[in-house]
Scaffold this active site. Structure first.
Site, PDB file in Angstrom:
ATOM      1  N   GLY A  53     -22.155  -2.090 -11.463  1.00 43.25           N
ATOM      2  CA  GLY A  53     -22.270  -2.983 -10.318  1.00 43.25           C
ATOM      3  C   GLY A  53     -22.842  -4.328 -10.731  1.00 43.25           C
ATOM      4  O   GLY A  53     -23.330  -4.489 -11.860  1.00 43.25           O
TER       5      GLY A  53
ATOM      6  N   PRO B 105      13.753  -0.479   8.880  1.00 45.01           N
ATOM      7  CA  PRO B 105      12.945  -1.408   8.079  1.00 45.01           C
ATOM      8  C   PRO B 105      13.335  -1.359   6.595  1.00 45.01           C
ATOM      9  O   PRO B 105      13.366  -2.395   5.920  1.00 45.01           O
ATOM     10  CB  PRO B 105      11.503  -0.930   8.282  1.00 45.01           C
TER      11      PRO B 105
ATOM     12  N   LYS C 150       3.192   1.894  -4.974  1.00 45.34           N
ATOM     13  CA  LYS C 150       4.145   1.433  -6.004  1.00 45.34           C
ATOM     14  C   LYS C 150       3.592   1.684  -7.402  1.00 45.34           C
ATOM     15  O   LYS C 150       4.332   2.035  -8.320  1.00 45.34           O
ATOM     16  CB  LYS C 150       4.324  -0.089  -5.852  1.00 45.34           C
ATOM     17  N   GLY C 151       2.282   1.486  -7.531  1.00 44.71           N
ATOM     18  CA  GLY C 151       1.628   1.688  -8.832  1.00 44.71           C
ATOM     19  C   GLY C 151       1.753   3.131  -9.278  1.00 44.71           C
ATOM     20  O   GLY C 151       2.056   3.405 -10.444  1.00 44.71           O
TER      21      GLY C 151
ATOM     22  N   GLY D 212       0.801  -1.217   0.000  1.00 45.80           N
ATOM     23  CA  GLY D 212       0.000   0.000   0.000  1.00 45.80           C
ATOM     24  C   GLY D 212       0.837   1.272   0.000  1.00 45.80           C
ATOM     25  O   GLY D 212       0.374   2.335   0.418  1.00 45.80           O
TER      26      GLY D 212
ATOM     27  N   ARG E  18     -22.903  -8.277 -18.799  1.00 45.99           N
ATOM     28  CA  ARG E  18     -23.568  -9.438 -19.371  1.00 45.99           C
ATOM     29  C   ARG E  18     -24.952  -9.068 -19.903  1.00 45.99           C
ATOM     30  O   ARG E  18     -25.438  -9.619 -20.859  1.00 45.99           O
ATOM     31  CB  ARG E  18     -23.745 -10.491 -18.271  1.00 45.99           C
TER      32      ARG E  18
ATOM     33  N   GLU F  12     -15.709   5.965 -17.869  1.00 44.17           N
ATOM     34  CA  GLU F  12     -14.681   6.379 -16.896  1.00 44.17           C
ATOM     35  C   GLU F  12     -13.289   5.880 -17.272  1.00 44.17           C
ATOM     36  O   GLU F  12     -12.293   6.509 -16.923  1.00 44.17           O
ATOM     37  CB  GLU F  12     -15.051   5.906 -15.479  1.00 44.17           C
TER      38      GLU F  12
ATOM     39  N   CYS G 276     -23.245   1.836 -17.069  1.00 42.63           N
ATOM     40  CA  CYS G 276     -23.414   0.388 -17.184  1.00 42.63           C
ATOM     41  C   CYS G 276     -24.652  -0.062 -16.397  1.00 42.63           C
ATOM     42  O   CYS G 276     -25.768   0.135 -16.869  1.00 42.63           O
ATOM     43  CB  CYS G 276     -22.142  -0.327 -16.753  1.00 42.63           C
TER      44      CYS G 276
ATOM     45  N   HIS H  91     -18.458   1.796 -20.106  1.00 45.35           N
ATOM     46  CA  HIS H  91     -17.790   2.446 -18.972  1.00 45.35           C
ATOM     47  C   HIS H  91     -16.939   3.622 -19.463  1.00 45.35           C
ATOM     48  O   HIS H  91     -15.744   3.459 -19.721  1.00 45.35           O
ATOM     49  CB  HIS H  91     -16.881   1.442 -18.255  1.00 45.35           C
TER      50      HIS H  91
HETATM   51  N1  GLN Z   1     -24.412  -6.409 -13.711  1.00 41.85           N
HETATM   52  C1  GLN Z   1     -24.711  -5.806 -14.962  1.00 41.85           C
HETATM   53  C2  GLN Z   1     -24.405  -6.757 -16.112  1.00 41.85           C
HETATM   54  O1  GLN Z   1     -23.760  -7.733 -15.950  1.00 41.85           O
HETATM   55  C3  GLN Z   1     -23.958  -4.504 -15.133  1.00 41.85           C
HETATM   56  C4  GLN Z   1     -22.481  -4.667 -15.192  1.00 41.85           C
HETATM   57  C5  GLN Z   1     -21.705  -3.419 -14.882  1.00 41.85           C
HETATM   58  O2  GLN Z   1     -22.246  -2.460 -14.354  1.00 41.85           O
HETATM   59  N2  GLN Z   1     -20.420  -3.428 -15.174  1.00 41.85           N
HETATM   60  O3  GLN Z   1     -24.796  -6.523 -17.211  1.00 41.85           O
END
Ligand code: GLN
Length: 533
Positions: free
Chosen positions: A359, A193, A21-22, A18, A466, A513, A386, A511
């Site tokens: 999500g 350390p 490093k990235g 943590g 999906r 972002e 999404c 996405h």
């Molecule tokens: N769970 C949703 C799907 O699978 C949306 C995926 C997401 O938000 N990345 O389509």
């Protein structure tokens, strides 16, 4: 890209995890690119997973998706934002991927009776993956996940040691990132350390060329001298890196330490004067406080780890700086609305805009649908990403009277699946690498909000999902008060929807972002912020 042999910078970490490093690897990439070099970055992760697709985002942070559809560690997001290049799946290497291929090769008889061993086969194979990813670039920066001395990352550390012999140590720079704790009682920065960690690295056969000493506050020159004396690394090759106000400051702090020049000198690279003016502007914007603040309700799950939504948060912040406003982001736990969707209004009316990010799973879904419905009806600006688009479509359908409208994640048996999986997906739930992933084209309808924001009708965006808008219902969108303003020209799937008669309600199946940059915010995020001014 030059045809000369690639040079390597290896970044390892010691003392504790943590340490950033990235960010250090990404910053070195930025400084080398600013000197006119072509740079690639790669993250090696000791997990036995094949990729990050099935990792729990709550524990591991966001799953970053590359343009070619690889599901990767969130460090790749930092890499892309810092060096402003689109990386590919080859920039993410997990132990599972290497082992899977190695064992498949063994089964296919490729070893012709040899014993297959950790050394040289596994380590040699890791070295092959690394050299393959670095091909064609002036410099390939490789970050080794974990902490040196961990049982887990030993094969990677051994692989980069062997790689040094393979390509010549003069073509490699080993950077070790260590922690320098501060002891309040004695008012001292302690180097022990870090010394021990350097000794451990040496014990594994790697002599670090550069040390990056991370500390919470500024470490003194005396600490640097001591670290140099005991570790045998020249003071000029030690960079002190106290906590920064913004991660985007790190390249500039590193530049001031002079280590970028130490790297290019050792690697005998021809460079130009570093161009960092544009980055200085980014840092100026990112660290300024503005006269105006906009408030955004971020309706999500996993409230305890902001890494889960890293790219979305960075995209929102970048859009805000570029409009010279502060953004106050409040996390709203969608699961709290699941049982009591009516509570959304009372909670969400406090904020100027509503954002529902991506999500998975049932939990929080009804709460997110209720939030989208609230935004639709209250005419509050809404940006859905999404899953945020899927819940918006369900909300619009329910608003229009289809009360049982739902999505495959809530009730796959429903007769009113306005969001459903494609036929090639329904049997693959919870399996790895099987979603719609990576870049897909999107054709935008003229005279829509999407066209206005993108200033273009042909765009490409990254996907990871999906479910899709069920085209069976597309003819009804008008009645629901929404339009499909973006569609994929090949598969005819809906990419963007927006609400009619609403000041700002837009949601996308992809996405955005992942393509936002600190120096070039994404048009959807910029539009969202603009709608809140
Ligand atoms: N769970 C949703 C799907 O699978 C949306 C995926 C997401 O938000 N990345 O389509």
């Amino acid at each position: 890209m030059s045809s000369k042999a690639t040079k390597y910078v290896f970044v390892t970490g010691g003392v504790l995890s943590g340490l950033g490093k990235g960010i250090t690897a990404a910053s070195i990439g930025k400084l080398l690119k600013a000197r006119g070099l072509s740079v690639n970055l790669q993250k090696c992760d000791p997990y036995l997973n094949v990729d990050a697709g099935l990792l729990n985002p709550r524990e591991h942070g966001e799953c970053f998706v590359t343009k070619d559809g690889a599901e990767t560690d969130l460090d790749l997001g930092h890499y892309e934002r810092f060096i402003d290049e689109e990386l590919t799946g080859s920039s993410s290497l997990m132990s599972g991927r290497v082992l899977l291929k190695l064992i498949q090769d063994e089964r296919a008889g490729k070893f012709e009776g040899e014993d297959v061993q950790i050394i040289p086969h596994l380590t040699g194979s890791i070295a092959d993956w690394i050299t393959e990813a670095g091909k064609g670039f002036d410099v390939h920066i490789v970050e080794i996940g974990g902490t040196v001395g961990d049982y887990e990352s030993l094969s990677f550390v051994e692989a980069i040691r062997e790689l040094g012999l393979r390509v010549g140590l003069e073509n490699c720079v080993y950077v070790h990132v260590v922690y320098l704790p501060y002891l309040g009682a004695s008012n001292e920065t302690k180097t022990k350390p870090a010394q021990n960690s350097v000794r451990e690295l040496r014990g594994l056969g790697i002599a670090p060329d550069i040390l990056v000493g991370r500390s919470e506050n500024h470490a003194s020159q005396a600490a640097k001298e001591k670290l140099s004396l005991f570790s045998g690394v020249a003071e000029s090759s030690i960079a002190l890196l106290p906590n920064a106000k913004s991660i985007y400051e790190v390249p500039l702090t590193l530049e001031d330490t002079g280590i970028a020049d130490v790297i290019t000198k050792k690697l005998k690279l021809k460079t130009s004067k570093p161009h960092l003016d544009d980055w200085r502007q980014v840092v100026e914007k990112a660290t300024s406080t503005y006269g105006k603040t906009i408030s955004v309700a971020f309706v999500a799950k996993y409230m305890d780890n902001s890494d889960t939504y890293m790219s979305v948060l960075e995209a929102l912040r970048a859009a805000a700086w570029h409009k010279n406003v502060n953004v106050d982001i409040t996390w709203i736990d969608a699961t709290e609305f699941d049982e009591n969707p009516k509570n959304t209004a009372k909670e969400l009316e406090k904020y100027e805009g509503i954002l529902v990010p991506g999500g998975f799973g049932k939990r929080g879904l009804e709460g997110k649908i209720a939030s989208a419905a609230y935004a639709l009806n209250s005419k509050k600006p809404y940006l859905g990403l999404c899953l945020g688009m899927q819940v918006a479509v369900v909300a619009a359908a329910r608003n229009a009277g289809i009360k049982s409208a739902t999505t495959f994640e809530l009730n796959p048996e429903s007769k009113e699946l306005v969001i459903n999986t494609m036929s090639d997906q329904s049997d693959k739930l919870n399996t790895g690498g099987t979603m719609r992933l990576g870049n897909y084209d999107c054709q935008i309808e003229k005279d829509t909000l999407a066209a206005k924001l993108y200033k273009s009708t042909k765009i490409v965006e990254r996907h990871r999902h999906r479910g899709e808008c069920n085209n069976k219902y597309k003819a009804e969108f008008k009645k629901w008060g929404i339009v499909a303003s973006g569609t994929n020209p090949e598969n005819n799937l809906v990419e963007i929807i927006e609400a009619e008669n609403h000041p700002f309600f837009i949601a996308c199946q992809f996405h955005p972002e992942f393509r936002s940059r600190p120096n070039r915010p994404h048009p959807l995020f910029s539009g969202f912020v603009e709608s809140l001014l």
